[in-house]
Structures are given as C-alpha cells and as structure tokens.
Design a protein around this motif. Structure first.
Motif, PDB file in Angstrom:
ATOM      1  N   ALA A 115      53.907  44.995  34.525  1.00  0.00           N
ATOM      2  CA  ALA A 115      53.766  45.093  33.073  1.00  0.00           C
ATOM      3  C   ALA A 115      54.933  44.404  32.370  1.00  0.00           C
ATOM      4  CB  ALA A 115      53.671  46.553  32.641  1.00  0.00           C
ATOM      5  N   SER A 119      54.576  41.142  29.835  1.00  0.00           N
ATOM      6  CA  SER A 119      54.625  41.614  28.445  1.00  0.00           C
ATOM      7  C   SER A 119      55.129  40.528  27.496  1.00  0.00           C
ATOM      8  CB  SER A 119      55.497  42.858  28.334  1.00  0.00           C
ATOM      9  OG  SER A 119      56.832  42.581  28.740  1.00  0.00           O
ATOM     10  N   LEU A 220      51.845  48.743  21.237  1.00  0.00           N
ATOM     11  CA  LEU A 220      51.712  49.248  22.594  1.00  0.00           C
ATOM     12  C   LEU A 220      52.380  48.324  23.610  1.00  0.00           C
ATOM     13  CD1 LEU A 220      48.033  50.598  22.806  1.00  0.00           C
ATOM     14  CD2 LEU A 220      50.147  51.913  22.806  1.00  0.00           C
ATOM     15  N   SER A 224      54.952  49.695  26.467  1.00  0.00           N
ATOM     16  CA  SER A 224      54.195  49.980  27.679  1.00  0.00           C
ATOM     17  C   SER A 224      55.075  49.936  28.922  1.00  0.00           C
ATOM     18  CB  SER A 224      53.047  48.979  27.825  1.00  0.00           C
ATOM     19  OG  SER A 224      52.379  49.167  29.049  1.00  0.00           O
ATOM     20  N   GLN A 225      54.846  50.892  29.831  1.00  0.00           N
ATOM     21  CA  GLN A 225      55.567  50.947  31.099  1.00  0.00           C
ATOM     22  C   GLN A 225      54.611  50.974  32.288  1.00  0.00           C
ATOM     23  OE1 GLN A 225      58.385  54.151  31.085  1.00  0.00           O
ATOM     24  NE2 GLN A 225      59.364  53.477  29.206  1.00  0.00           N
ATOM     25  N   THR A 229      48.257  50.555  30.524  1.00  0.00           N
ATOM     26  CA  THR A 229      48.559  50.534  29.093  1.00  0.00           C
ATOM     27  C   THR A 229      48.750  49.110  28.594  1.00  0.00           C
ATOM     28  OG1 THR A 229      49.698  52.650  29.359  1.00  0.00           O
ATOM     29  CG2 THR A 229      50.062  51.478  27.297  1.00  0.00           C
ATOM     30  N   MET A 230      49.369  48.260  29.420  1.00  0.00           N
ATOM     31  CA  MET A 230      49.588  46.881  29.015  1.00  0.00           C
ATOM     32  C   MET A 230      48.261  46.132  28.864  1.00  0.00           C
ATOM     33  SD  MET A 230      51.836  44.703  28.092  1.00  0.00           S
ATOM     34  CE  MET A 230      53.364  45.463  28.640  1.00  0.00           C
ATOM     35  N   ALA A 233      46.833  47.143  25.640  1.00  0.00           N
ATOM     36  CA  ALA A 233      47.571  46.483  24.562  1.00  0.00           C
ATOM     37  C   ALA A 233      47.119  45.037  24.401  1.00  0.00           C
ATOM     38  CB  ALA A 233      49.074  46.539  24.849  1.00  0.00           C
TER      39      ALA A 233
END
Length: 267
Positions: A115, A119, A220, A224-225, A229-230, A233
């Motif tokens: 992620a 990102s 997000l 995000s971690q 979630t990434m 996003a």
C-alpha cells in the motif's frame, strides 16, 4: 551505530537522535510503532519503520513462544500414559517461528508495504485529474486572455490557481515527497467541505456525488495502511477525479467557472 530522528505521521515535530537501544525501549513502551516515521539520510525523506526490514527487526524483535496443545485424538489410545499429549509438530513450528500469529503479522506487513509503495503514484494521479477538472473548463478563457496579451489576468480565476496547486502537489507525490501527503489530505477536506456544498447549492447530484467520491478517495489514500483500503481509495479517488476530468474534457462544465473571478490583478 547510527542515530535516528523519528516523528509520527500526524506531526511535523521530530524527536531524537535515538540509537537502536533507545528505539527498542520506546517500542516496548508503545511510544514507537511500525508506522512511526524515521528520517532516511540516504533517501533524504521520512520513511515508516516497517519499510526498513533491518531497522524494523532491531526495534521490534520477534519473541516467539512455544505452545503446548492437548492432542485430543490420542488421549484414550494408550492406558497408563498421561491423558494429555504434546503436539510435536506445533512445538517444532513454533520453535522455527512458523506460527499463525507470525504469518498474520507477515501478511499485514506485506499489505502495508505494498500500500505504501503504490500510494504516492495513485495519489499523484488523483491530483492530476483534479487539476484537469479545474483548468479544462477555463481553457477558452485562458486562450482569449493570452490572445489579448492580458496574461496576468489569468490569476484572477481561483480555479486556475487551484488547478496549478493540484498539479504541483501531484508531481511532489509522484516524487514520493512525504510532506505532500498532509497537503493532499487538507485538499481532500476542502473538496469534501466546500466542493460538495457548492455542488449541492447548484442542485447538481452528479457533481455532488463525484466530488464526494474524489475527496473521500484522496483522504483514504493518505491514511491507508492496508492494500484493501488502498484499493477502495483508488476506486473512489481515481474514479471520481478521473470522471470529473473526463466530463470537463467533453465540455460538461464549459462556462461553469467563468463567473468565479477575483480582483487580484487589474485588467
């Protein structure tokens, strides 16, 4: 051994310098986590501890525990023996560090690293799309001012300034400048607040939905971690900003920003 400066992702103030033993003490006290940033002198940027495998292993050493398990299937097979048996395979796996807990931590670490690696580029693309949405509807106005030789008047259009700002932030993100994440987060909050309000006031549900999606996606992506979630996003951020840029390219917002003018530069 080298000393390190550290800080949390939410703060600009750094602490240090600390050596490995001090970082280990802080980690045991819960004041340092894998998400804590340290200053990488080679890359000249702030980097999460989790992304430096060597440093992370020193600050967060594994402390595996040997576990005993009752082998239920063998309890009644041999009379006169103890009713509780040791699961040899489990003990050997624990001794070698191959435990369910460690595998879970490894998956989480890999997800975080993946992620973090994507990102910057994903956020950069979102900001470039946002810049296009802001500037494309004003291209005819820009061309007219250029033809009239009134270049300075371009600065009277706040959407052009925002577009230039978004483009610069996008380029910084592509270059993995850590500080740009906080700027992008602030830009996302502006989109969610002012941008969605303007779309609602104009009675444009499509614009309101796309603006909300764009802002949520950017926000997000900055916090995000995990890979899941990434991906969410990216779906919201690239989808929302990208579709806004597509609509702007096809004339959906022509004349939309023409009347939003400041008096920064005299005509």
């Amino acid at each position: 051994m080298p000393d390190y400066y550290i800080r949390t992702p939410e703060q600009d103030e750094s602490r240090g310098p600390f050596d490995i033993s001090k970082l280990l003490t802080l980690a045991e006290a819960g004041q340092v986590t894998p998400n804590t940033l340290y200053y990488d002198e080679d890359k000249e940027e702030w980097t999460p501890l989790a992304l430096n495998e060597t440093l992370s292993a020193q600050v967060f050493p594994e402390r595996d525990k040997l576990t005993l398990r009752v082998d239920e299937s063998k309890k009644d097979k041999s009379k006169g023996r103890s009713e509780q048996g040791l699961d040899v395979e489990t003990i050997l796996a624990a001794a070698e560090g191959d435990t369910a807990e460690k595998r879970k931590l490894t998956r989480q670490k890999r997800s975080f690293e993946l992620a973090a690696n994507i990102s910057s580029s994903g956020l950069g693309l979102m900001m470039v799309f946002s810049a296009l949405f802001m500037v494309l509807p004003l291209v005819p106005k820009i061309q007219m001012l250029l033809n009239e030789g009134n270049v300075a008047s371009i600065l009277n259009y706040p959407n052009i300034l925002i577009g230039i700002f978004d483009l610069i932030v996008g380029l910084l993100l592509y270059l993995s400048v850590t500080e740009a994440f906080q700027v992008a987060r602030g830009r996302a909050m502006l989109t969610l607040g002012f941008g969605v309000y303007v779309a609602w006031a104009l009675g444009d549900p499509l614009l309101m939905g796309l603006t909300a999606s764009a802002g949520i996606g950017i926000f997000l992506a900055t916090i995000s971690q995990s890979m899941v979630t990434m991906l969410l996003a990216f779906l919201l951020g690239i989808g929302g900003n990208g579709y806004l840029a597509y609509l702007a390219l096809n004339g959906r917002f022509d004349g939309f920003f023409d009347h939003i003018v400041l008096n920064l530069v005299a005509n």
